[in-house]
Scaffold this motif. Structure first.
Motif, PDB file in Angstrom:
ATOM      1  N   TRP A   9       2.381   1.392  -1.945  1.00 53.67           N
ATOM      2  CA  TRP A   9       1.027   0.977  -2.333  1.00 53.67           C
ATOM      3  C   TRP A   9       0.258   0.439  -1.121  1.00 53.67           C
ATOM      4  O   TRP A   9      -0.922   0.732  -0.954  1.00 53.67           O
ATOM      5  CB  TRP A   9       1.068  -0.086  -3.438  1.00 53.67           C
ATOM      6  N   LEU A  10       0.929  -0.328  -0.287  1.00 56.11           N
ATOM      7  CA  LEU A  10       0.265  -0.849   0.913  1.00 56.11           C
ATOM      8  C   LEU A  10      -0.080   0.269   1.892  1.00 56.11           C
ATOM      9  O   LEU A  10      -1.129   0.244   2.534  1.00 56.11           O
ATOM     10  CB  LEU A  10       1.127  -1.915   1.588  1.00 56.11           C
ATOM     11  N   ILE A  11       0.800   1.245   2.017  1.00 55.31           N
ATOM     12  CA  ILE A  11       0.498   2.415   2.864  1.00 55.31           C
ATOM     13  C   ILE A  11      -0.727   3.141   2.312  1.00 55.31           C
ATOM     14  O   ILE A  11      -1.615   3.558   3.055  1.00 55.31           O
ATOM     15  CB  ILE A  11       1.725   3.346   2.952  1.00 55.31           C
ATOM     16  N   GLY A  12      -0.793   3.258   0.973  1.00 57.93           N
ATOM     17  CA  GLY A  12      -1.968   3.868   0.344  1.00 57.93           C
ATOM     18  C   GLY A  12      -3.233   3.066   0.604  1.00 57.93           C
ATOM     19  O   GLY A  12      -4.306   3.624   0.838  1.00 57.93           O
ATOM     20  N   ALA A  13      -3.109   1.726   0.577  1.00 52.61           N
ATOM     21  CA  ALA A  13      -4.271   0.869   0.844  1.00 52.61           C
ATOM     22  C   ALA A  13      -4.776   1.083   2.267  1.00 52.61           C
ATOM     23  O   ALA A  13      -5.987   1.182   2.505  1.00 52.61           O
ATOM     24  CB  ALA A  13      -3.914  -0.600   0.614  1.00 52.61           C
ATOM     25  N   VAL A  14      -3.846   1.161   3.214  1.00 49.37           N
ATOM     26  CA  VAL A  14      -4.236   1.416   4.607  1.00 49.37           C
ATOM     27  C   VAL A  14      -4.861   2.801   4.721  1.00 49.37           C
ATOM     28  O   VAL A  14      -5.881   2.988   5.405  1.00 49.37           O
ATOM     29  CB  VAL A  14      -3.026   1.266   5.557  1.00 49.37           C
ATOM     30  N   GLY A  15      -4.266   3.762   4.037  1.00 46.89           N
ATOM     31  CA  GLY A  15      -4.812   5.127   4.042  1.00 46.89           C
ATOM     32  C   GLY A  15      -6.232   5.174   3.489  1.00 46.89           C
ATOM     33  O   GLY A  15      -7.074   5.940   3.965  1.00 46.89           O
ATOM     34  N   LEU A  16      -6.526   4.355   2.494  1.00 43.81           N
ATOM     35  CA  LEU A  16      -7.884   4.287   1.946  1.00 43.81           C
ATOM     36  C   LEU A  16      -8.817   3.471   2.832  1.00 43.81           C
ATOM     37  O   LEU A  16     -10.031   3.651   2.801  1.00 43.81           O
ATOM     38  CB  LEU A  16      -7.851   3.688   0.538  1.00 43.81           C
ATOM     39  N   GLY A  17      -8.254   2.582   3.628  1.00 45.94           N
ATOM     40  CA  GLY A  17      -9.068   1.787   4.536  1.00 45.94           C
ATOM     41  C   GLY A  17      -9.578   2.584   5.721  1.00 45.94           C
ATOM     42  O   GLY A  17     -10.632   2.272   6.273  1.00 45.94           O
ATOM     43  N   ILE A  18      -8.848   3.620   6.106  1.00 48.04           N
ATOM     44  CA  ILE A  18      -9.260   4.439   7.256  1.00 48.04           C
ATOM     45  C   ILE A  18     -10.592   5.141   6.985  1.00 48.04           C
ATOM     46  O   ILE A  18     -11.520   5.032   7.788  1.00 48.04           O
ATOM     47  CB  ILE A  18      -8.139   5.420   7.664  1.00 48.04           C
ATOM     48  N   PRO A  19     -10.755   5.853   5.861  1.00 50.13           N
ATOM     49  CA  PRO A  19     -12.067   6.465   5.624  1.00 50.13           C
ATOM     50  C   PRO A  19     -13.178   5.424   5.429  1.00 50.13           C
ATOM     51  O   PRO A  19     -14.336   5.695   5.713  1.00 50.13           O
ATOM     52  CB  PRO A  19     -11.890   7.299   4.363  1.00 50.13           C
ATOM     53  N   LEU A  31     -11.224   0.951  -3.539  1.00 53.17           N
ATOM     54  CA  LEU A  31      -9.978   1.631  -3.908  1.00 53.17           C
ATOM     55  C   LEU A  31      -8.793   1.027  -3.149  1.00 53.17           C
ATOM     56  O   LEU A  31      -7.696   0.904  -3.704  1.00 53.17           O
ATOM     57  CB  LEU A  31     -10.083   3.130  -3.625  1.00 53.17           C
ATOM     58  N   ALA A  32      -9.008   0.634  -1.900  1.00 53.66           N
ATOM     59  CA  ALA A  32      -7.945   0.003  -1.118  1.00 53.66           C
ATOM     60  C   ALA A  32      -7.541  -1.328  -1.741  1.00 53.66           C
ATOM     61  O   ALA A  32      -6.349  -1.658  -1.807  1.00 53.66           O
ATOM     62  CB  ALA A  32      -8.398  -0.200   0.326  1.00 53.66           C
ATOM     63  N   VAL A  33      -8.522  -2.099  -2.228  1.00 53.56           N
ATOM     64  CA  VAL A  33      -8.202  -3.360  -2.910  1.00 53.56           C
ATOM     65  C   VAL A  33      -7.418  -3.076  -4.189  1.00 53.56           C
ATOM     66  O   VAL A  33      -6.471  -3.793  -4.523  1.00 53.56           O
ATOM     67  CB  VAL A  33      -9.491  -4.168  -3.203  1.00 53.56           C
ATOM     68  N   GLY A  34      -7.790  -2.013  -4.887  1.00 55.41           N
ATOM     69  CA  GLY A  34      -7.028  -1.604  -6.075  1.00 55.41           C
ATOM     70  C   GLY A  34      -5.587  -1.264  -5.725  1.00 55.41           C
ATOM     71  O   GLY A  34      -4.655  -1.599  -6.462  1.00 55.41           O
ATOM     72  N   ALA A  35      -5.375  -0.616  -4.575  1.00 57.24           N
ATOM     73  CA  ALA A  35      -4.018  -0.280  -4.124  1.00 57.24           C
ATOM     74  C   ALA A  35      -3.235  -1.538  -3.781  1.00 57.24           C
ATOM     75  O   ALA A  35      -2.033  -1.623  -4.064  1.00 57.24           O
ATOM     76  CB  ALA A  35      -4.078   0.664  -2.928  1.00 57.24           C
ATOM     77  N   VAL A  36      -3.902  -2.526  -3.199  1.00 56.96           N
ATOM     78  CA  VAL A  36      -3.230  -3.802  -2.915  1.00 56.96           C
ATOM     79  C   VAL A  36      -2.833  -4.467  -4.233  1.00 56.96           C
ATOM     80  O   VAL A  36      -1.737  -5.031  -4.356  1.00 56.96           O
ATOM     81  CB  VAL A  36      -4.124  -4.727  -2.056  1.00 56.96           C
ATOM     82  N   ALA A  37      -3.697  -4.393  -5.233  1.00 62.94           N
ATOM     83  CA  ALA A  37      -3.361  -4.948  -6.557  1.00 62.94           C
ATOM     84  C   ALA A  37      -2.169  -4.205  -7.147  1.00 62.94           C
ATOM     85  O   ALA A  37      -1.293  -4.827  -7.782  1.00 62.94           O
ATOM     86  CB  ALA A  37      -4.567  -4.872  -7.486  1.00 62.94           C
ATOM     87  N   GLY A  38      -2.110  -2.901  -6.923  1.00 63.97           N
ATOM     88  CA  GLY A  38      -0.951  -2.128  -7.364  1.00 63.97           C
ATOM     89  C   GLY A  38       0.316  -2.564  -6.642  1.00 63.97           C
ATOM     90  O   GLY A  38       1.396  -2.638  -7.235  1.00 63.97           O
ATOM     91  N   ALA A  39       0.212  -2.894  -5.359  1.00 65.60           N
ATOM     92  CA  ALA A  39       1.355  -3.371  -4.578  1.00 65.60           C
ATOM     93  C   ALA A  39       1.845  -4.713  -5.109  1.00 65.60           C
ATOM     94  O   ALA A  39       3.063  -4.943  -5.227  1.00 65.60           O
ATOM     95  CB  ALA A  39       0.987  -3.495  -3.100  1.00 65.60           C
ATOM     96  N   VAL A  40       0.920  -5.595  -5.451  1.00 66.62           N
ATOM     97  CA  VAL A  40       1.299  -6.892  -6.019  1.00 66.62           C
ATOM     98  C   VAL A  40       2.015  -6.695  -7.353  1.00 66.62           C
ATOM     99  O   VAL A  40       3.033  -7.342  -7.635  1.00 66.62           O
ATOM    100  CB  VAL A  40       0.051  -7.805  -6.180  1.00 66.62           C
ATOM    101  N   THR A  41       1.489  -5.771  -8.154  1.00 65.14           N
ATOM    102  CA  THR A  41       2.118  -5.478  -9.444  1.00 65.14           C
ATOM    103  C   THR A  41       3.535  -4.942  -9.238  1.00 65.14           C
ATOM    104  O   THR A  41       4.465  -5.330  -9.954  1.00 65.14           O
ATOM    105  CB  THR A  41       1.268  -4.457 -10.225  1.00 65.14           C
ATOM    106  N   ALA A  42       3.714  -4.078  -8.256  1.00 64.62           N
ATOM    107  CA  ALA A  42       5.045  -3.539  -7.956  1.00 64.62           C
ATOM    108  C   ALA A  42       5.965  -4.637  -7.450  1.00 64.62           C
ATOM    109  O   ALA A  42       7.152  -4.687  -7.805  1.00 64.62           O
ATOM    110  CB  ALA A  42       4.938  -2.414  -6.940  1.00 64.62           C
ATOM    111  N   ALA A  43       5.445  -5.525  -6.611  1.00 65.97           N
ATOM    112  CA  ALA A  43       6.256  -6.616  -6.068  1.00 65.97           C
ATOM    113  C   ALA A  43       6.705  -7.574  -7.166  1.00 65.97           C
ATOM    114  O   ALA A  43       7.759  -8.206  -7.061  1.00 65.97           O
ATOM    115  CB  ALA A  43       5.476  -7.371  -4.999  1.00 65.97           C
ATOM    116  N   LEU A  44       5.910  -7.683  -8.239  1.00 67.16           N
ATOM    117  CA  LEU A  44       6.289  -8.526  -9.373  1.00 67.16           C
ATOM    118  C   LEU A  44       7.334  -7.866 -10.264  1.00 67.16           C
ATOM    119  O   LEU A  44       7.828  -8.485 -11.201  1.00 67.16           O
ATOM    120  CB  LEU A  44       5.045  -8.885 -10.205  1.00 67.16           C
ATOM    121  N   GLY A  45       7.648  -6.596  -9.967  1.00 68.64           N
ATOM    122  CA  GLY A  45       8.706  -5.911 -10.688  1.00 68.64           C
ATOM    123  C   GLY A  45       8.242  -5.140 -11.907  1.00 68.64           C
ATOM    124  O   GLY A  45       9.066  -4.666 -12.693  1.00 68.64           O
ATOM    125  N   LEU A  46       6.943  -4.987 -12.086  1.00 69.81           N
ATOM    126  CA  LEU A  46       6.440  -4.226 -13.231  1.00 69.81           C
ATOM    127  C   LEU A  46       6.568  -2.737 -12.953  1.00 69.81           C
ATOM    128  O   LEU A  46       6.613  -2.297 -11.803  1.00 69.81           O
ATOM    129  CB  LEU A  46       4.992  -4.611 -13.521  1.00 69.81           C
TER     130      LEU A  46
END
Length: 142
Positions: A9-19, A31-46
């Motif tokens: 998810w963080l790699i995706g956030a960086v990928g969205l930050g480039i454009p 969209l990059a902030v949304g990807a960071v939120a997805g990373a937080v959700t994954a880190a919480l184990g959901l």
């Protein structure tokens, strides 16, 4: 070696930050902030469904809320005038009689040639006039 989902998810956030940086389109940042939120959700184990759902909800919410606010601010900001456009509407002081044939005024600390907008009008030295437009190197006043 397995990479945790949150890292993807963080790699995706960086990928969205480039454009975002290359195109200055703020939607990519949202969209990059949304990807960071997805990373937080994954880190919480959901699970992946929750991660994607959080990504979509956060991204759409940001685009739906922030974009109209940014557009309003962009449209409301006054354009800065420069050069002769900045002189329109300014006050000036007549130095030499100004009529439809010409004269001199002091405008923005400089001496300008001037003529009246109305051919039947004239201004005497010391009077204040308003600059209507700049025609070449001549201020048109009233």
């Amino acid at each position: 070696m397995d990479i945790d989902t949150w890292v993807w998810w963080l790699i995706g956030a960086v990928g969205l930050g480039i454009p975002l940086v290359l195109t200055a389109m703020p939607e990519f940042g949202m969209l990059a902030v949304g990807a960071v939120a997805g990373a937080v959700t994954a880190a919480l184990g959901l699970g992946i469904v929750a991660q994607v759902l959080v990504f979509v909800v956060v991204s759409v919410a940001l685009i739906a809320v922030v974009r109209p606010i940014a557009a309003r601010h962009r449209d409301a900001s006054p354009g800065l005038s420069s050069g002769v456009d900045a002189l329109k509407g300014k006050h000036a002081v007549v130095l030499e009689r100004v009529d439809s044939n010409g004269g001199r005024i002091k405008l923005a600390g400089e001496v300008w040639s001037a003529r009246t907008l109305d051919t039947g009008q004239s201004f005497e030295p010391g009077e204040e006039v308003d600059v209507v437009e700049i025609d070449g190197a001549t201020a048109v006043v009233m």
